[in-house]
Design a protein around this motif. Structure first.
Motif, PDB file in Angstrom:
ATOM      1  N   LEU A  94      10.802  47.988 -11.943  1.00  0.00           N
ATOM      2  CA  LEU A  94       9.639  47.774 -11.067  1.00  0.00           C
ATOM      3  C   LEU A  94       8.566  46.929 -11.746  1.00  0.00           C
ATOM      4  CD1 LEU A  94       9.250  51.360  -9.580  1.00  0.00           C
ATOM      5  CD2 LEU A  94      10.480  49.430  -8.626  1.00  0.00           C
ATOM      6  N   ILE A  95       8.949  46.177 -12.788  1.00  0.00           N
ATOM      7  CA  ILE A  95       7.964  45.347 -13.480  1.00  0.00           C
ATOM      8  C   ILE A  95       7.689  44.086 -12.663  1.00  0.00           C
ATOM      9  CG2 ILE A  95       7.473  44.044 -15.582  1.00  0.00           C
ATOM     10  CD1 ILE A  95       9.280  46.038 -17.087  1.00  0.00           C
ATOM     11  N   GLY A  96       8.759  43.370 -12.285  1.00  0.00           N
ATOM     12  CA  GLY A  96       8.608  42.212 -11.400  1.00  0.00           C
ATOM     13  C   GLY A  96       7.640  41.153 -11.883  1.00  0.00           C
ATOM     14  N   TYR A  97       7.906  40.556 -13.056  1.00  0.00           N
ATOM     15  CA  TYR A  97       7.008  39.522 -13.563  1.00  0.00           C
ATOM     16  C   TYR A  97       6.879  38.354 -12.600  1.00  0.00           C
ATOM     17  CZ  TYR A  97       7.595  41.525 -18.271  1.00  0.00           C
ATOM     18  OH  TYR A  97       7.617  42.339 -19.361  1.00  0.00           O
ATOM     19  N   GLY A  98       7.966  38.063 -11.890  1.00  0.00           N
ATOM     20  CA  GLY A  98       7.963  36.858 -11.072  1.00  0.00           C
ATOM     21  C   GLY A  98       8.169  35.599 -11.877  1.00  0.00           C
ATOM     22  N   HIS A  99       8.710  35.713 -13.096  1.00  0.00           N
ATOM     23  CA  HIS A  99       8.954  34.522 -13.914  1.00  0.00           C
ATOM     24  C   HIS A  99      10.139  33.736 -13.381  1.00  0.00           C
ATOM     25  CE1 HIS A  99      11.738  37.456 -15.400  1.00  0.00           C
ATOM     26  NE2 HIS A  99      12.350  36.590 -16.164  1.00  0.00           N
ATOM     27  N   ARG A 100      10.998  34.387 -12.639  1.00  0.00           N
ATOM     28  CA  ARG A 100      12.083  33.716 -11.915  1.00  0.00           C
ATOM     29  C   ARG A 100      11.910  34.045 -10.453  1.00  0.00           C
ATOM     30  NH1 ARG A 100      12.634  31.532 -15.389  1.00  0.00           N
ATOM     31  NH2 ARG A 100      14.168  31.262 -17.034  1.00  0.00           N
ATOM     32  N   GLN A 101      11.995  33.023  -9.616  1.00  0.00           N
ATOM     33  CA  GLN A 101      11.858  33.284  -8.190  1.00  0.00           C
ATOM     34  C   GLN A 101      13.193  33.120  -7.502  1.00  0.00           C
ATOM     35  OE1 GLN A 101       8.639  31.048  -6.554  1.00  0.00           O
ATOM     36  NE2 GLN A 101       7.224  31.759  -8.119  1.00  0.00           N
ATOM     37  N   LEU A 102      13.450  34.018  -6.559  1.00  0.00           N
ATOM     38  CA  LEU A 102      14.657  33.887  -5.756  1.00  0.00           C
ATOM     39  C   LEU A 102      14.320  32.954  -4.607  1.00  0.00           C
ATOM     40  CD1 LEU A 102      15.696  37.620  -5.708  1.00  0.00           C
ATOM     41  CD2 LEU A 102      16.472  35.813  -7.236  1.00  0.00           C
ATOM     42  N   ILE A 103      15.139  31.943  -4.403  1.00  0.00           N
ATOM     43  CA  ILE A 103      14.804  30.945  -3.396  1.00  0.00           C
ATOM     44  C   ILE A 103      15.723  31.052  -2.188  1.00  0.00           C
ATOM     45  CG2 ILE A 103      14.669  28.467  -2.962  1.00  0.00           C
ATOM     46  CD1 ILE A 103      13.947  28.518  -6.129  1.00  0.00           C
ATOM     47  N   THR A 104      17.004  31.232  -2.441  1.00  0.00           N
ATOM     48  CA  THR A 104      17.928  31.309  -1.310  1.00  0.00           C
ATOM     49  C   THR A 104      17.814  32.671  -0.628  1.00  0.00           C
ATOM     50  OG1 THR A 104      19.614  32.050  -2.841  1.00  0.00           O
ATOM     51  CG2 THR A 104      19.597  29.723  -2.311  1.00  0.00           C
ATOM     52  N   SER A 105      18.074  32.679   0.703  1.00  0.00           N
ATOM     53  CA  SER A 105      18.011  33.926   1.454  1.00  0.00           C
ATOM     54  C   SER A 105      19.047  34.915   0.963  1.00  0.00           C
ATOM     55  CB  SER A 105      18.247  33.674   2.934  1.00  0.00           C
ATOM     56  OG  SER A 105      17.175  32.974   3.465  1.00  0.00           O
ATOM     57  N   ARG A 106      20.246  34.415   0.627  1.00  0.00           N
ATOM     58  CA  ARG A 106      21.292  35.354   0.199  1.00  0.00           C
ATOM     59  C   ARG A 106      20.875  36.066  -1.083  1.00  0.00           C
ATOM     60  NH1 ARG A 106      25.803  31.168  -2.272  1.00  0.00           N
ATOM     61  NH2 ARG A 106      24.250  30.120  -3.549  1.00  0.00           N
ATOM     62  N   ALA A 107      20.164  35.353  -1.981  1.00  0.00           N
ATOM     63  CA  ALA A 107      19.698  36.015  -3.206  1.00  0.00           C
ATOM     64  C   ALA A 107      18.651  37.068  -2.872  1.00  0.00           C
ATOM     65  CB  ALA A 107      19.137  34.986  -4.179  1.00  0.00           C
ATOM     66  N   LYS A 108      17.755  36.756  -1.919  1.00  0.00           N
ATOM     67  CA  LYS A 108      16.721  37.726  -1.533  1.00  0.00           C
ATOM     68  C   LYS A 108      17.349  38.962  -0.901  1.00  0.00           C
ATOM     69  CE  LYS A 108      13.146  34.261  -0.801  1.00  0.00           C
ATOM     70  NZ  LYS A 108      12.567  33.373   0.228  1.00  0.00           N
ATOM     71  N   ILE A 109      18.332  38.726  -0.002  1.00  0.00           N
ATOM     72  CA  ILE A 109      18.990  39.865   0.655  1.00  0.00           C
ATOM     73  C   ILE A 109      19.684  40.724  -0.391  1.00  0.00           C
ATOM     74  CG2 ILE A 109      20.877  40.514   2.201  1.00  0.00           C
ATOM     75  CD1 ILE A 109      20.148  38.035   3.874  1.00  0.00           C
ATOM     76  N   PHE A 110      20.396  40.065  -1.307  1.00  0.00           N
ATOM     77  CA  PHE A 110      21.062  40.832  -2.361  1.00  0.00           C
ATOM     78  C   PHE A 110      20.044  41.638  -3.151  1.00  0.00           C
ATOM     79  CE2 PHE A 110      22.361  41.206  -6.822  1.00  0.00           C
ATOM     80  CZ  PHE A 110      23.387  42.106  -6.640  1.00  0.00           C
ATOM     81  N   CYS A 111      18.902  41.006  -3.454  1.00  0.00           N
ATOM     82  CA  CYS A 111      17.869  41.674  -4.251  1.00  0.00           C
ATOM     83  C   CYS A 111      17.367  42.928  -3.526  1.00  0.00           C
ATOM     84  CB  CYS A 111      16.711  40.707  -4.498  1.00  0.00           C
ATOM     85  SG  CYS A 111      15.427  41.385  -5.527  1.00  0.00           S
ATOM     86  N   ILE A 112      17.176  42.839  -2.202  1.00  0.00           N
ATOM     87  CA  ILE A 112      16.695  44.000  -1.442  1.00  0.00           C
ATOM     88  C   ILE A 112      17.689  45.157  -1.563  1.00  0.00           C
ATOM     89  CG2 ILE A 112      16.290  44.861   0.903  1.00  0.00           C
ATOM     90  CD1 ILE A 112      14.927  42.227   1.558  1.00  0.00           C
ATOM     91  N   PHE A 113      18.971  44.871  -1.340  1.00  0.00           N
ATOM     92  CA  PHE A 113      19.957  45.962  -1.397  1.00  0.00           C
ATOM     93  C   PHE A 113      20.137  46.457  -2.832  1.00  0.00           C
ATOM     94  CE2 PHE A 113      20.969  44.250   2.767  1.00  0.00           C
ATOM     95  CZ  PHE A 113      21.030  45.434   3.490  1.00  0.00           C
TER      96      PHE A 113
END
Ligand SMILES: [K+]
Ligand SMILES: [K+]
Lengths: 266, 266
Positions: A94-113
């Motif tokens: 739960l640190i979430g620095y945001g030093h790497r951003q997910l750009i593609t939707s599939r990466a975001k969806i994977f991240c949520i699950f």
């Protein structure tokens, strides 16, 4: 009903306290960050004006360039496997620095699950390791007391909490020493980074393992492992303090409830 | 000793599971973000080359300009009081977007002490409101069951958990609708923002209340309050789920311990 009312009042009091605290914080942050702002802004604007003049740039093309450069942070580095491992850890902790951003939707969806399943797992694991650390520390402290020929060798929760607070400070200081050496930050900034990381706030203004990444990883692989160990050990110590506090609060209520039930059954 | 060994084994198993999960995540994140990287990088580099050519810039002066522009994000806006309130909330809620950076040492020191006192307070408050929400929801559900003439009107923890999960989803969806309207993000990105915020990961790639800030705050003050309410309500619902899970796990162990103690006393 009286019990319920008491709980409601306690909750309301806590909410009022928290809001007051937020407003006080807002006032102080407001005051603290105000002064240097204007200076820095003017200095920057002068530099930008000079640049535009030197390179014959219109405001519009300068804005375009800024946008591109901002965007560049997103694609600055190619992800390596150890980057991704670091990223997964930063998500689950739960640190979430945001030093790497997910750009593609599939990466975001994977991240949520990934987070939905992983975070409860992470919390249970740390609750468990925290509890184990507590009993390990009790054991060590009891032996220490015994070897000092103290009469009372039983360890109280308070003593454990103090030990763990000291341990957290030691971890933060060791971390600050190592980070300041490898990242070339000041000692204070390194301490600040460690604190912001272990509280899981993770602003992302300081993030380890981002400078000369490949070179560093190959030449100083031990530093990568140190950074991971810092997060895992630091969070374990904090988890065991939380475990003590939670056990104290929640267990107290649930024991009361159980005792009441037993009394009713008699 | 057998009990201890069992706990150690369980903890070890959990640690192994978590590590495996981290490695699996790392593999998938690695694979997912790989493809679009090279394209974007090449496209950007072509644009930068064009810019340098158009404006007769050396690589060195381009690097200087990049550094300045990067730095600009730090001083983009002047803090207003509501910004600082938002920032305090983001710190105590452990979200830490990093949309505002503390630059002066005094601000960083204040932030450390503010968090050290504030975070436990915040956690106790949310633990308390979460518990209240649980009893409110039990009450509402019991009445609902009663009005539906169901025989069993007692509410189980499982039913509460399901209700709260549904409630979280409703909050996320309402949030996504409103954010996508005001921030002009896609619905999916707004949902992603809400999820990353309420899990308190807080990457900071999407942060509400950052576009046309002053204009928006004056014309749409209600949006500011919506954003704050989203964080407070969302975290309360999550806190009550956590409360149920924690009570279930911790209380179970502490009740077992109490029963054992009572048995020994008899
Ligand atoms: K965070
Ligand atoms: K964060």
């Amino acid at each position: 009903p009286f019990q319920v009312q008491k709980k409601n009042i306690r909750t309301a009091a806590l909410i009022i306290c928290t809001f007051t605290y937020l407003i006080i914080g807002a006032c102080i942050f407001d005051a603290l960050e105000d002064a240097p702002f204007t200076d820095r802004k003017h200095r920057l604007e002068r530099k930008f004006a000079q640049f535009k003049l030197d390179h014959n740039m219109t405001n519009e093309s300068f804005r375009q360039l800024s946008d591109l450069i901002m965007n560049k942070t997103v694609v600055r580095h190619k992800w390596k496997f150890y980057d991704s491992f670091y990223f997964s850890t930063v998500v689950l902790a739960l640190i979430g620095y945001g030093h790497r951003q997910l750009i593609t939707s599939r990466a975001k969806i994977f991240c949520i699950f990934y987070a939905m399943l992983g975070i409860p797992m992470w919390l249970i694991t740390f609750q468990s390791t925290g509890e184990r650390l507590n009993s390990l520390l009790s054991c060590i402290l009891a032996r220490l007391k015994h070897s000092l020929h103290m009469k009372q060798t039983k360890i109280t929760d308070g003593e454990l909490l103090v030990t763990e607070s000291l341990l957290s400070i030691v971890i933060l200081i060791i971390g600050a020493c190592v980070f300041s050496k490898y990242e070339k930050w000041s000692f204070f900034d390194s301490f600040y980074y460690g604190f912001i990381t272990l509280t899981t706030i993770g602003f992302g203004d300081y993030v380890v393992l981002q400078n000369n990444r490949d070179k560093n990883f190959i030449e100083h692989a031990e530093y990568f492992f140190f950074c991971m160990a810092f997060i895992f050990l630091g969070l374990t110590v904090l988890a065991s303090s939380m475990n003590l506090l939670v056990i104290r609060i929640v267990a107290f209520y649930s024991q009361e409830r159980l005792l009441e039930k037993l009394r009713q059954e008699e």
